[in-house]
Design an enzyme around this catalytic site. Sequence first.
Site, PDB file in Angstrom:
ATOM      1  CE  LYS A  39      -2.365  -0.965   3.773  1.00  0.00           C
ATOM      2  NZ  LYS A  39      -1.761  -2.257   4.175  1.00  0.00           N
ATOM      3  NE  ARG A  85      -4.660  -1.473   9.961  1.00  0.00           N
ATOM      4  CZ  ARG A  85      -3.586  -0.819   9.506  1.00  0.00           C
ATOM      5  NH1 ARG A  85      -3.669   0.403   9.063  1.00  0.00           N
ATOM      6  NH2 ARG A  85      -2.424  -1.433   9.486  1.00  0.00           N
ATOM      7  NE  ARG A 105       7.099  -2.354   5.919  1.00  0.00           N
ATOM      8  CZ  ARG A 105       5.777  -2.171   5.977  1.00  0.00           C
ATOM      9  NH1 ARG A 105       5.103  -1.767   4.917  1.00  0.00           N
ATOM     10  NH2 ARG A 105       5.123  -2.438   7.086  1.00  0.00           N
ATOM     11  NE  ARG A 153       5.741  -0.169  10.357  1.00  0.00           N
ATOM     12  CZ  ARG A 153       4.561  -0.171   9.772  1.00  0.00           C
ATOM     13  NH1 ARG A 153       4.413   0.373   8.569  1.00  0.00           N
ATOM     14  NH2 ARG A 153       3.515  -0.712  10.358  1.00  0.00           N
ATOM     15  NE  ARG A 198       1.737  -4.493  11.222  1.00  0.00           N
ATOM     16  CZ  ARG A 198       2.727  -4.296  10.349  1.00  0.00           C
ATOM     17  NH1 ARG A 198       3.877  -4.909  10.497  1.00  0.00           N
ATOM     18  NH2 ARG A 198       2.549  -3.503   9.335  1.00  0.00           N
TER      19      ARG A 198
HETATM   20  P1  AMP Z   1       0.310   0.652   9.279  1.00  0.00           P
HETATM   21  O1  AMP Z   1       1.499   1.525   9.091  1.00  0.00           O
HETATM   22  O2  AMP Z   1      -0.849   1.055   8.433  1.00  0.00           O
HETATM   23  O3  AMP Z   1       0.637  -0.821   9.154  1.00  0.00           O
HETATM   24  O4  AMP Z   1      -0.184   0.882  10.788  1.00  0.00           O
HETATM   25  C1  AMP Z   1       0.655   0.560  11.883  1.00  0.00           C
HETATM   26  C2  AMP Z   1      -0.173   0.334  13.150  1.00  0.00           C
HETATM   27  O5  AMP Z   1      -0.892   1.540  13.476  1.00  0.00           O
HETATM   28  C3  AMP Z   1      -1.261  -0.719  13.030  1.00  0.00           C
HETATM   29  O6  AMP Z   1      -0.762  -2.028  13.259  1.00  0.00           O
HETATM   30  C4  AMP Z   1      -2.239  -0.279  14.124  1.00  0.00           C
HETATM   31  O7  AMP Z   1      -1.757  -0.574  15.410  1.00  0.00           O
HETATM   32  C5  AMP Z   1      -2.200   1.248  13.958  1.00  0.00           C
HETATM   33  N1  AMP Z   1      -3.203   1.707  12.950  1.00  0.00           N
HETATM   34  C6  AMP Z   1      -2.941   2.362  11.793  1.00  0.00           C
HETATM   35  N2  AMP Z   1      -4.075   2.643  11.121  1.00  0.00           N
HETATM   36  C7  AMP Z   1      -5.092   2.146  11.876  1.00  0.00           C
HETATM   37  C8  AMP Z   1      -6.502   2.098  11.727  1.00  0.00           C
HETATM   38  N3  AMP Z   1      -7.103   2.613  10.627  1.00  0.00           N
HETATM   39  N4  AMP Z   1      -7.222   1.495  12.716  1.00  0.00           N
HETATM   40  C9  AMP Z   1      -6.643   0.988  13.808  1.00  0.00           C
HETATM   41  N5  AMP Z   1      -5.318   0.975  14.010  1.00  0.00           N
HETATM   42  C10 AMP Z   1      -4.531   1.548  13.058  1.00  0.00           C
END
Ligand code: AMP
Length: 207
Positions: A15, A89, A128, A154, A165
């Site tokens: 993404k 999400r 990554r 990360r 996740r």
């Molecule tokens: P990402 O970078 O999109 O993988 O987001 C990293 C982490 O941030 C996720 O594993 C969640 O803990 C939190 N997070 C990001 N976006 C959301 C969302 N829309 N709803 C809930 N948690 C989120």
Amino acid sequence: MTHIVILVGPPGSGKGTQAEFICKKFGIPQISTGDMLRAAKRAGTLDPKYLAIMDSGKLVPDEAIIELIDGRLKEDDTKDGFLLDGFPRTVPQAEALDALLSKKGLKLDAVVQLDVPRELLEERLVNRRTDLNTGKIYHLLYNPPPEGAKLEHRADDMPDKVRTRQSAYEAQTAALLPYYEAKALLRRVDGVGKPDEVTARLEAALA
Ligand code: AMP
């Protein structure tokens, strides 16, 4: 004309990498709730209880995320459209987004699903790295970073967190696919292959 696009896919589906292409093509900002949460974490302004949830790989509660998005969509750069990456999400987040958009008289153009089989995802995430200066995303083997780049791995890209996740995606986020399919907004794109190959498929899906 506004362009409002959502990118949906499991962690590691590309993404963030593909967001760059869509944002350039339409001249719209990328809104990544994960990036926003990480920026708040670096600034020391993220509530510690959300920090712990993020680091565990689980989802931050809907109310907190919806508030974050509500504030972001009030900013001026979103008036010609925006790309949402990592939001919504959950179905309640998608419903809250519908309400926010209809209040503004806006409508979603497309929801693009990046489809990558589960067995490829872990390998992508473990390799990554993000360039902290440019925000660009690299893969140590297939898309190696330039020498001297200041790289971040990360905390939630470690194998045990990656599995949490993926489970959160399957339990909560995958339900968005039928939600948007019922609204005839869903476009499925095969996310396997080199970034350029996936970009070409995305371009065709958005044409
Ligand atoms: P990402 O970078 O999109 O993988 O987001 C990293 C982490 O941030 C996720 O594993 C969640 O803990 C939190 N997070 C990001 N976006 C959301 C969302 N829309 N709803 C809930 N948690 C989120």
